[in-house]
Write an enzyme that holds these catalytic residues in place. Structure first.
Site, PDB file in Angstrom:
ATOM      1  N   PRO A  16     -25.145   3.146 -18.224  1.00 25.09           N
ATOM      2  CA  PRO A  16     -23.831   3.115 -18.887  1.00 25.09           C
ATOM      3  C   PRO A  16     -22.936   4.196 -18.317  1.00 25.09           C
ATOM      4  CG  PRO A  16     -25.464   4.169 -20.306  1.00 25.09           C
ATOM      5  CD  PRO A  16     -26.208   3.634 -19.114  1.00 25.09           C
ATOM      6  N   CYS A 100     -25.226  11.953 -22.813  1.00 25.12           N
ATOM      7  CA  CYS A 100     -23.944  12.225 -22.177  1.00 25.12           C
ATOM      8  C   CYS A 100     -23.484  13.643 -22.476  1.00 25.12           C
ATOM      9  CB  CYS A 100     -22.916  11.223 -22.686  1.00 25.12           C
ATOM     10  SG  CYS A 100     -21.378  11.326 -21.802  1.00 25.12           S
ATOM     11  N   GLY A 224     -26.718   4.795 -11.743  1.00 21.98           N
ATOM     12  CA  GLY A 224     -25.337   4.955 -12.185  1.00 21.98           C
ATOM     13  C   GLY A 224     -24.381   5.085 -11.021  1.00 21.98           C
TER      14      GLY A 224
HETATM   15  C1  LIG Z   1     -18.267   8.384 -14.950  1.00 25.91           C
HETATM   16  C2  LIG Z   1     -19.539   8.488 -15.755  1.00 25.91           C
HETATM   17  C3  LIG Z   1     -19.535   8.069 -17.074  1.00 25.91           C
HETATM   18  C4  LIG Z   1     -20.716   8.144 -17.842  1.00 25.91           C
HETATM   19  N1  LIG Z   1     -20.711   7.660 -19.115  1.00 25.91           N
HETATM   20  C5  LIG Z   1     -21.867   7.617 -19.816  1.00 25.91           C
HETATM   21  C6  LIG Z   1     -21.912   6.996 -21.094  1.00 25.91           C
HETATM   22  O1  LIG Z   1     -20.926   6.466 -21.597  1.00 25.91           O
HETATM   23  N2  LIG Z   1     -23.107   7.000 -21.758  1.00 25.91           N
HETATM   24  C7  LIG Z   1     -24.247   7.570 -21.216  1.00 25.91           C
HETATM   25  O2  LIG Z   1     -25.305   7.533 -21.849  1.00 25.91           O
HETATM   26  N3  LIG Z   1     -24.218   8.145 -19.999  1.00 25.91           N
HETATM   27  C8  LIG Z   1     -23.071   8.157 -19.286  1.00 25.91           C
HETATM   28  N4  LIG Z   1     -23.072   8.691 -18.027  1.00 25.91           N
HETATM   29  C9  LIG Z   1     -24.341   9.159 -17.427  1.00 25.91           C
HETATM   30  C10 LIG Z   1     -24.999   8.060 -16.602  1.00 25.91           C
HETATM   31  O3  LIG Z   1     -25.407   6.979 -17.426  1.00 25.91           O
HETATM   32  C11 LIG Z   1     -26.247   8.585 -15.856  1.00 25.91           C
HETATM   33  O4  LIG Z   1     -27.175   9.055 -16.798  1.00 25.91           O
HETATM   34  C12 LIG Z   1     -25.916   9.714 -14.876  1.00 25.91           C
HETATM   35  O5  LIG Z   1     -24.768   9.425 -14.115  1.00 25.91           O
HETATM   36  C13 LIG Z   1     -27.102   9.991 -13.930  1.00 25.91           C
HETATM   37  O6  LIG Z   1     -27.437   8.851 -13.191  1.00 25.91           O
HETATM   38  P1  LIG Z   1     -26.934   8.641 -11.643  1.00 25.91           P
HETATM   39  O7  LIG Z   1     -27.384   9.852 -10.877  1.00 25.91           O
HETATM   40  O8  LIG Z   1     -27.630   7.375 -11.195  1.00 25.91           O
HETATM   41  O9  LIG Z   1     -25.451   8.523 -11.678  1.00 25.91           O
HETATM   42  C14 LIG Z   1     -21.906   8.657 -17.262  1.00 25.91           C
HETATM   43  C15 LIG Z   1     -21.880   9.095 -15.936  1.00 25.91           C
HETATM   44  C16 LIG Z   1     -20.727   9.018 -15.175  1.00 25.91           C
HETATM   45  C17 LIG Z   1     -20.744   9.466 -13.736  1.00 25.91           C
END
Ligand SMILES: Cc1cc2nc3c(=O)[nH]c(=O)nc-3n(C[C@H](O)[C@H](O)[C@H](O)COP(=O)(O)O)c2cc1C
Length: 327
Positions: A16, A100, A224
Site C-alpha cells: 500500500p 506507516c 512498494g
Molecule cells: C509514497 C509512499 C506511500 C506509502 N503509504 C503507505 C500506506 O498508506 N500504508 C502503509 O502501510 N505503508 C505505506 N507506505 C510504506 C510501503 O507500503 C512499504 O512498506 C515501504 O515503502 C517499504 O517497501 P519498499 O522498499 O518496497 O518500498 C508508503 C510508502 C511510500 C513510498
C-alpha cells in the site's frame, strides 16, 4: 499463499502506498503479475469518509479479487467502525496500518507509532477482528526503534487476536526510510507465528526478491517503491522465482502501450483535470529509468491536457529506439 478463504495466484504483493496505489495502479500491477494489491490507506475518521478523496480510495469497480482496503487510526472503536463501513462498501480483506511513519499518521499516534503501545495494539486488533466477518491482516515495521524491536511480540499478539496474515517492513519506525531494510527480524517473526508472513522493504529486482525470500523464509514478498514506474516488476520477479531465468526486457512498443493504457485509466478514474496531474508523477517514474528522457520528461509534465500528454508520449515511444532501455 492463502488469506482466509482467498487463495492468491502467487506470492507477490503490491505494497500500500498513499497517493500511488489507487485503483488504476492496482489493476495494472495485478495485470502485470502481482497476486495481490492493497489500497491506499483510508482514515478511520468517519467524518472524512464522505470526501471525494476518501470515496475514490474505496472505489474497487472491476478490480481483480480480493479487494483489500487498508485502514489507519488509533482508536479501537473507530477502527472497528471503519472496518465495518469498508466491508459494507465491498472490501473483502481489511488491512490495518501499523507500518506507516508518515507524520500525518504518527502525529495522531497511529501507523507505526502504535507499535510503542502493545496494549493498544491488542485492543485495536481485537476490535477490528471482532467487527467484521472478512479476514483482517496487519502491516507492521520491525519495531519502534532499534532498541525496541518488538516485532515478534506484536506478531504473536496479532496471531492470537485472529489476524490472518502479516506484512513486515524490515525497518523500525525511527529508521523512516533510511539505511537498508534488515531481514533477520522478519525471519524471527516468521519463525514465531504460523500465519502467513510477507517480507517487505527494498525488494527492487528479481535477484533481491529471491534472496529475501530465502533469508526470511517468508511466505510472500511485498513490493512498494520498486513498482513505481515499473509495474512489470511483478512478472519479472515471478518469472525469475519460477524458472531461475531473467525475463527478456519489455519491448518499447509494449512499454508505450502500458503507459498509455495507464494514463487512459487515470483520466477516466479521476477525470481529466486531476487525472493529468496524477499522471505526471507516474510519467516521471516511468521515464526515470530511460536514459536521455530527462528533457522530454520536463516537457511532458508541463502540459495541461490529456490529449497533449498522450500525443507527446506516443511520439516519444515511436521516435526512439528504446528496445533495450527497459532492461
Ligand atoms: C509514497 C509512499 C506511500 C506509502 N503509504 C503507505 C500506506 O498508506 N500504508 C502503509 O502501510 N505503508 C505505506 N507506505 C510504506 C510501503 O507500503 C512499504 O512498506 C515501504 O515503502 C517499504 O517497501 P519498499 O522498499 O518496497 O518500498 C508508503 C510508502 C511510500 C513510498
Amino acid at each position: 499463499m492463502r488469506i482466509g478463504p482467498y487463495f492468491l495466484r502467487n506470492n507477490l504483493a503490491l505494497a500500500p502506498m498513499a497517493g500511488v496505489t489507487d485503483r488504476p495502479f492496482r489493476q495494472l500491477c495485478k495485470a502485470l503479475g502481482a497476486g495481490m494489491a492493497v489500497s491506499e490507506m483510508t482514515s478511520s475518521r468517519l467524518e472524512l469518509l464522505g470526501s471525494v478523496k476518501s470515496r475514490r480510495r474505496r472505489d474497487h469497480e472491476g478490480e481483480v479479487e480480493p479487494r483489500i482496503v487498508q485502514i489507519a487510526g488509533a482508536e479501537p472503536e473507530m477502527m472497528a467502525e471503519a472496518a465495518r463501513f469498508n466491508v459494507a462498501e465491498g472490501a473483502q480483506i481489511i488491512d490495518i496500518n501499523m507500518g506507516c511513519p508518515a507524520k500525518k499518521v504518527c502525529n495522531k499516534a497511529a501507523g507505526s507509532a502504535l507499535l510503542q503501545d502493545e496494549a493498544l495494539v491488542q485492543q485495536i486488533l481485537a476490535a477490528v477482528v471482532g467487527a467484521v466477518s472478512v479476514p483482517v491482516t496487519l502491516k507492521i515495521r520491525t519495531g519502534w526503534d532499534r532498541e525496541h524491536k518488538n516485532g515478534v511480540a506484536v506478531a504473536k499478539l496479532a496471531e492470537a487476536a485472529g489476524i490472518k496474515a502479516l506484512a513486515v517492513h524490515g525497518r523500525t519506525r525511527a529508521d523512516l526510510y533510511a539505511g537498508e531494510a534488515e531481514y533477520a527480524t522478519i525471519r524471527a517473526i516468521k519463525q514465531a507465528v504460523s500465519i502467513p508472513v510477507m517480507a517487505n522493504g527494498d525488494v527492487a529486482d528479481p535477484v533481491k526478491a529471491k534472496a529475501v525470500l530465502a533469508e526470511t523464509g517468508a511466505d510472500a514478498l511485498m513490493v512498494g517503491r520498486a513498482a513505481q514506474g515499473r509495474p512489470w516488476i511483478f512478472r519479472e520477479i515471478g518469472h525469475y522465482l519460477a524458472t531461475g531465468e531473467f525475463l527478456p526486457a519489455a519491448a518499447a512498443a509494449e512499454l508505450g502501450a502500458i503507459m498509455l493504457g495507464h494514463l487512459e485509466n487515470l483520466y477516466s478514474f479521476y477525470g481529466e483535470f486531476s487525472g493529468v496531474r496524477v499522471a505526471r508523477k507516474h510519467i516521471t517514474w516511468y521515464l526515470k529509468t530511460l536514459p536521455g528522457a530527462g528533457a522530454f520528461r520536463d516537457r511532458v509534465v508541463r502540459v495541461e491536457s490529456a490529449r497533449e500528454q498522450q500525443t507527446l508520449i506516443r511520439a516519444f515511444f515511436a521516435d526512439q529506439d528504446i528496445t533495450e532501455l527497459a532492461a
